[in-house]
Design an enzyme around this catalytic site. Structure first.
Site, short mmCIF file in Angstrom:
data_model
loop_
_atom_site.label_atom_id
_atom_site.label_comp_id
_atom_site.label_asym_id
_atom_site.label_seq_id
_atom_site.Cartn_x
_atom_site.Cartn_y
_atom_site.Cartn_z
N HIS A 1 0.84 -1.20 0.00
CA HIS A 1 0.00 0.00 0.00
C HIS A 1 0.87 1.25 0.00
CE1 HIS A 1 -3.32 2.73 1.14
NE2 HIS A 1 -2.42 3.29 1.94
N GLU A 2 1.92 1.25 0.81
CA GLU A 2 2.82 2.40 0.85
C GLU A 2 3.58 2.56 -0.46
OE1 GLU A 2 2.33 4.46 3.11
OE2 GLU A 2 1.12 3.10 4.32
#
Length: 233
Positions: A100-101
């Site tokens: 996600h990051e």
């Protein structure tokens, strides 16, 4: 409604926030105990996804201490920063949080429009969020004794609109980062069907925290308007 009685408007948003927080904790607790099929740590998964998108120059830093869910992409240093648990662990939760990051890193690299908008309004939002409630309180205090009370209150309410705007822009940024992560994890061959299902549950629960933040901000604005209406009578 008065200042205190108007707080009833916040109750649904508060209940929703507690439900969402409970869901993310349960999802993380469950899938942080389940190894992903390729036994990739969060750091390895992040590196694989970065490299697959031509971002081999983006470093992955490990954060000392703090919350396991405190992971972020820093656009100033163009770096992915992971908690120790996510960095070192080969769980489904660690993998999808790290990816996600990386989704944010890809947004930064591709000049994703909502990110540009959000970054552009951050200084203004920081300023307006600081002064919104003090201006509202001063407006209430001086509303009966000075013609400037109404002006101060309205300025405070206007400042709060920018807070809602920030939450409104943040929501598609976060949803897009999660969608990018899930698509990339599949296309790269990082996940099995079970991994994908667990990752989707973790990321969906995390995304709902931003929905809750927006709902709380909107409820707060409704409360402000109710206070304003009561004060005018």
């Amino acid at each position: 409604m008065g200042y205190y009685s108007s707080m009833i408007v916040l109750i649904p948003a508060m209940i929703f926030t507690m439900i969402v927080q409970g869901r993310i904790k349960r999802a993380y607790s469950r899938y942080s105990q389940v190894e992903n099929s390729r036994r990739l740590t969060g750091a390895q998964a992040a590196r694989m996804m970065l490299d697959a998108n031509g971002l081999s120059g983006v470093p992955i830093n490990i954060l000392n201490g703090g919350d396991d869910l405190n992971n972020y992409f820093d656009p100033r240093s163009n770096s992915v920063n992971l908690s120790q648990a996510v960095y070192h662990t080969d769980s489904i939760a660690a993998m999808c949080i790290a990816c996600h990051e990386v989704g944010h890193a890809i947004q930064h690299a591709t000049n994703y429009a909502p990110v540009r908008i959000r970054n552009g309004i951050v200084p203004l939002v920081n300023l307006t969020s600081t002064f919104s409630w003090p201006l509202i309180m001063l407006g209430l205090i001086f509303s009966t004794s000075s013609r400037y009370g109404s002006l101060l209150f309205n300025l405070g309410a206007l400042c709060f609109v920018f807070v809602i705007l920030f939450h409104l822009v943040t929501l598609p940024v976060e949803l897009n980062a999660s969608n990018r992560a899930l698509k990339q994890m599949t296309s790269i061959g990082m996940v099995s069907d079970f991994d994908y299902s667990g990752s989707r549950k973790v990321l969906h629960a995390a995304a709902m925290t931003y929905v809750a933040a927006l709902a709380t901000a909107v409820a707060s604005l409704i409360r402000i308007l109710l206070i304003r209406g009561s004060n005018d009578r």
